[in-house]
Design a protein around this motif. Sequence first.
Motif, mmCIF file in Angstrom:
data_model
loop_
_atom_site.group_PDB
_atom_site.id
_atom_site.type_symbol
_atom_site.label_atom_id
_atom_site.label_comp_id
_atom_site.label_asym_id
_atom_site.label_seq_id
_atom_site.Cartn_x
_atom_site.Cartn_y
_atom_site.Cartn_z
ATOM 1 N N LEU A 36 0.815 -1.215 0.000
ATOM 2 C CA LEU A 36 0.000 0.000 0.000
ATOM 3 C C LEU A 36 0.850 1.266 0.000
ATOM 4 O O LEU A 36 0.644 2.173 -0.813
ATOM 5 N N THR A 37 1.808 1.334 0.903
ATOM 6 C CA THR A 37 2.583 2.564 1.092
ATOM 7 C C THR A 37 3.886 2.592 0.301
ATOM 8 O O THR A 37 4.518 3.639 0.185
ATOM 9 N N ASN A 50 -11.392 6.025 8.795
ATOM 10 C CA ASN A 50 -12.001 4.933 8.030
ATOM 11 C C ASN A 50 -13.521 4.941 8.156
ATOM 12 O O ASN A 50 -14.246 4.732 7.174
ATOM 13 N N GLY A 70 -14.280 6.657 4.865
ATOM 14 C CA GLY A 70 -14.136 5.455 4.054
ATOM 15 C C GLY A 70 -12.704 4.940 4.047
ATOM 16 O O GLY A 70 -11.757 5.660 4.374
ATOM 17 N N HIS A 71 -12.569 3.684 3.651
ATOM 18 C CA HIS A 71 -11.251 3.048 3.672
ATOM 19 C C HIS A 71 -10.304 3.627 2.619
ATOM 20 O O HIS A 71 -9.083 3.591 2.805
ATOM 21 N N ASP A 72 -10.846 4.149 1.535
ATOM 22 C CA ASP A 72 -9.977 4.780 0.535
ATOM 23 C C ASP A 72 -9.259 5.988 1.128
ATOM 24 O O ASP A 72 -8.071 6.219 0.859
ATOM 25 N N ALA A 73 -9.989 6.755 1.930
ATOM 26 C CA ALA A 73 -9.371 7.911 2.592
ATOM 27 C C ALA A 73 -8.322 7.447 3.598
ATOM 28 O O ALA A 73 -7.260 8.063 3.735
ATOM 29 N N ASP A 89 -6.554 4.684 3.396
ATOM 30 C CA ASP A 89 -5.390 4.240 2.620
ATOM 31 C C ASP A 89 -4.574 5.433 2.126
ATOM 32 O O ASP A 89 -3.341 5.400 2.121
ATOM 33 N N GLN A 90 -5.273 6.488 1.703
ATOM 34 C CA GLN A 90 -4.576 7.683 1.230
ATOM 35 C C GLN A 90 -3.792 8.339 2.356
ATOM 36 O O GLN A 90 -2.678 8.844 2.152
ATOM 37 N N TRP A 102 -7.757 15.772 7.930
ATOM 38 C CA TRP A 102 -7.813 14.470 8.583
ATOM 39 C C TRP A 102 -7.747 14.708 10.088
ATOM 40 O O TRP A 102 -6.774 15.262 10.598
#
Length: 226
Positions: A64-65, A105, A109-112, A114-115, A174
Amino acid sequence: MRRAPSGQLLSIWLPLAVPAIAMPGAPYWNAFIRLNVLLLFTYLLTLLKQAFEAEKQLARTDHLTRVANRRFFYELTEMELDRAHRYNHPLTVAYIDIDNFKTVNDRLGHDAGDQLLFTMAEAIKKSIRSVDRVARLGGDDFAILLPETGHEQSQVVVSKIKDMLARIAQERRWDVTFSIGVITCLKPPCAVEDLTKMADKLMYAAKNDGKNSVRYELFDEQQAMV
């Protein structure tokens, strides 16, 4: 078979092997073929080596990172521990946890989420030296390996990293903070696990103090916390 004038049958044997005819350009043609076979073999070896290196890099990288994963971080720390023992250099490990990461999350959401993890890893990677290493240990936990970094220097480095992460989180809206545990060893322990456990313990102490803080400790020659 042929018949003699007397009427007797005669056997005539013809050679089956045809003598090789020497071609003026044959040596050059053979050399050309050998060269192309060698080039093809070298090309295939290069492809195989590249595939092996790519596979090895994938095994060392968090998908991911794109920073080091836990396994590779432990390998690097083991090597730096050996160097620290050999040359009597200090060694620092920082353990970072994102406060309220679950809230990101749940709300965005999980996309945020992950970002956030990716942005955090990239920011840390760009702010440290080439000899340092950042790794994602799992979830929202990160670690930074700082070779030849003493107690006072580690405070300067980690403080700058924390301020930078807080600024990025504020810009991206965030709602997170960062709890960090930092262990500096003048006489490093023998095992990587001991070093990371001490940094992890300090990180949890920072979280228990109300989060959004840093706890620093120095590991002395008797391998006791002071």
